[in-house]
Scaffold this active site. Structure first.
Site, short mmCIF file in Angstrom:
data_model
loop_
_atom_site.label_atom_id
_atom_site.label_comp_id
_atom_site.label_asym_id
_atom_site.label_seq_id
_atom_site.Cartn_x
_atom_site.Cartn_y
_atom_site.Cartn_z
N ARG A 120 50.01 31.60 54.16
CA ARG A 120 49.00 32.61 54.52
C ARG A 120 49.32 34.01 53.99
O ARG A 120 48.87 35.00 54.55
CB ARG A 120 48.80 32.69 56.03
N LYS A 142 41.36 40.86 42.47
CA LYS A 142 40.64 39.59 42.39
C LYS A 142 41.61 38.50 41.97
O LYS A 142 42.27 38.61 40.95
CB LYS A 142 39.50 39.66 41.38
N GLU A 184 37.26 44.77 27.29
CA GLU A 184 37.28 45.24 28.66
C GLU A 184 37.46 46.76 28.74
O GLU A 184 36.95 47.41 29.66
CB GLU A 184 38.38 44.54 29.47
N LYS A 226 38.98 52.17 36.42
CA LYS A 226 38.75 50.99 37.26
C LYS A 226 39.28 51.21 38.67
O LYS A 226 38.64 50.84 39.66
CB LYS A 226 39.41 49.77 36.62
N GLU A 236 33.83 44.66 46.66
CA GLU A 236 32.66 44.48 45.81
C GLU A 236 31.37 44.30 46.61
O GLU A 236 30.62 43.33 46.42
CB GLU A 236 32.87 43.28 44.87
N ARG A 240 31.32 48.63 42.99
CA ARG A 240 32.28 47.93 42.15
C ARG A 240 31.64 46.94 41.20
O ARG A 240 32.19 46.62 40.14
CB ARG A 240 33.29 47.22 43.06
N ASN A 244 31.12 44.55 36.41
CA ASN A 244 30.71 43.25 35.89
C ASN A 244 29.74 43.38 34.72
O ASN A 244 29.12 42.38 34.33
CB ASN A 244 30.07 42.41 37.00
N HIS A 247 29.15 40.51 32.31
CA HIS A 247 29.76 39.31 32.87
C HIS A 247 28.76 38.22 33.20
O HIS A 247 29.10 37.05 33.13
CB HIS A 247 30.58 39.66 34.11
N HIS A 251 29.73 35.03 31.46
CA HIS A 251 30.08 33.79 32.17
C HIS A 251 29.19 32.64 31.71
O HIS A 251 29.64 31.50 31.63
CB HIS A 251 29.95 33.97 33.68
N HIS A 264 37.58 35.10 27.29
CA HIS A 264 36.78 35.82 28.28
C HIS A 264 36.33 37.18 27.72
O HIS A 264 35.17 37.56 27.85
CB HIS A 264 37.60 36.00 29.56
#
Lengths: 358, 358
Positions: A120, A142, A184, A226, A236, A240, A244, A247, A251, A264
């Site tokens: 955990r 993330k 990026e 960032k 997010e 935020r 993306n 993206h 994606h 990517h």
């Protein structure tokens, strides 16, 4: 060495950027609270740098072991994650063990998710060795893995204790991956910092030839922008999401071609050009700014034309993306180079962009 | 209906306790922010209650679907968790979808972990249908799955939006599982509330015959004590660990026999007796109090003698438990019935307890 702080209250952490930081056991060990650390790396990065990082930590009295994962986005799934858990449990790693992610974004995402969920939650430190990971995945918390039905579908928001971005490790990075990292950097500049867009245009030749001072400065500025955005919106829920940009298209390209076909950063680079086309089509962005972004993407060595997957397939793929809410597709679009906006888009405009850019 | 609040700042949530709460769509829907909810249940609980909960939520305008998992601790692993992800992705569940955990602790732990990690976190509501889950796993935010090398080794701390403990659902619960739930009630009383120990002794006959008012009061008091402890230490860095009384022994029993052989509550009940023996042996607890705890455990229909796994095997199993730190084994022990202490224990005393109690 350049440094900045990501300001997230109790979860704040520093980012240090410089050459040969992986040899600085003194600096890194300051963020390894317990007596032992486990390095997670892959078969490509490990042979170059794991030994140096191990030696640096042993020299300051830490117990260190290393887990080596297969290299590639196609291994960013549960079975590979479980290799980390297996090794941690076999080695009796406890809650005070710190994980160190030594590698690119895939290693960082998986190690971060392993740290978020092993017993955990155990502490972890990012040691990103690709330009993309240094500017992107090391800020924002993330973490996660892919699912056959979607990228990064399983994960957690989990912050590292610290990030050490060693730009010396970029010397062994293929030029295609340097370009992916620059994608990026361009993205971060385009959504939030017009002055940084100007800087990237000027600095591009130095970045492409691997000048470490220029790379370090690009990483610092990119992380700073960032970090400012993330600090305002850690989970997010709003602002935020501008990070993306490119993206949703990107994606779809990655999923449509099969993960790993395009990098990517390449998909995001092309996705930004598509988003700029859509922005201009909707009257949000001046055509000249859209052209300027496309030229910058191309000068960085990135693709600006999307693969021909078919409009219907693109739309299907984009509806499966997790940024879709309630079935509608929302896009991050540009109002200028340096300012983003999030909006829903009529399907006919979207189809026009797909027809033009792919 | 009884209610209490678990006070965790922004992550605070209410617990409602009463009869037929699963029919109260109005109450439950107040904690389902988006338009859709997904019930996660199992093959045992689902046929009894999933239809009622679905109908209650549909009546107040929510879209509802149900995922049915196989029933049992032996299915609390990645493959079953992935059934939840598969169904959520196939059904295009987005970040605003609320998961409802309808079942016992296994369903609650897995649903909570799925909620913690699906798209990096979606909201969830606990609807525990076993006494154990109502008093234990619905407070504290512990979620997770087992690994072949250890129980709950992979998980997250993740808080629900609300808990609805419908004591009416306990009518279909086998008596063995009522006893297992009472074990956790005794445990909570024993570590933190002497008056509650007295109350449980008096109320035991009513609890065992399934009186709903007495069960509701037991759930309320148990949750209240536990909520107080958790509020002071959400991530188990200190105080909260007292709630693990009996768990180091109990986990060893469960792992040694194979998960599912003994119920978790049975293992904890027996583990408490072992912890009391060890406490008395170290001079911490009066012998009479140890005897009183043993009699209470036995009167609740729980085992008080551990299976003969052998001392070495017990110690090996306990060293693998995640409460061990740096190789040493720490135990939650009792100073009185109502006060716990956490301490390391010399191996010879531990062996003496294992020899006596197993």
């Amino acid at each position: 060495m350049l440094s900045l702080q990501v300001d997230l209250g109790q979860r704040s952490y520093p980012i240090h950027i410089g050459v040969d930081l992986i040899d600085r056991g003194d600096l890194i060990a300051a963020h390894v609270a317990g007596p032992s650390a486990v390095i997670v790396t892959n078969t490509t990065v490990g042979p170059h740098y794991a030994g140096r990082l191990e030696a640096a930590l042993r020299a300051v009295g830490k117990q260190v072991s290393t887990i080596v994962l297969p290299d590639g986005e196609q291994f960013k799934h549960w079975e590979t994650l479980n290799l980390i858990f297996d090794a941690l449990l076999a080695g009796r790693a406890d809650r005070k063990t710190t994980l160190l992610a030594l590698g690119g974004g895939v290693v960082g995402d998986m190690t971060g998710f392993a740290a978020a969920t092993y017993m955990r939650g155990v502490p972890f430190v990012q040691v990103p060795t690709t330009l993309l990971a240094q500017v992107d995945s090391s800020v924002g918390g993330k973490t996660g893995i892919n699912h056959p039905l979607g990228k990064n579908m399983i994960g957690a928001f989990y912050q590292p204790e610290a990030v050490f971005a060693d730009v010396g490790t970029l010397a062994t990075l293929p030029s295609r991956e340097i370009s992916a990292g620059i994608a990026e950097i361009i993205k971060t500049a385009a959504v939030a910092d017009a002055g940084f867009v100007d800087w990237v245009e000027d600095a591009l030749p130095d970045l492409l030839r691997g000048d470490t001072d220029t790379l370090a400065e690009a990483v610092r500025r990119s992380c700073e922008v960032k970090a400012r955005v993330v600090a305002e919106d850690e989970r997010e829920s709003g602002l935020r999401a501008i990070l993306n940009l490119g993206h949703t298209f990107g994606h779809a390209i990655e999923a449509g071609l099969g993960y790993g076909e395009w990098l990517h950063g390449e998909a995001v680079g092309c996705g930004m050009v598509m988003a700029a086309d859509l922005s201009a089509r909707l009257g949000l962005l001046a055509d000249a700014d859209g052209d300027r972004l496309r030229r910058l993407v191309e000068a960085a060595g990135l693709p600006s034309r999307a693969p021909k997957l078919g409009e219907d397939r693109y739309i299907e793929l984009m509806q499966g993306d997790k940024k879709a809410e309630g079935g509608d597709i929302r896009f991050v679009l540009l109002k200028s180079l340096g300012e983003a906006v999030i909006t829903r888009v009529p399907e006919d405009e979207l189809r026009a962009t797909l027809a033009t850019t792919s």
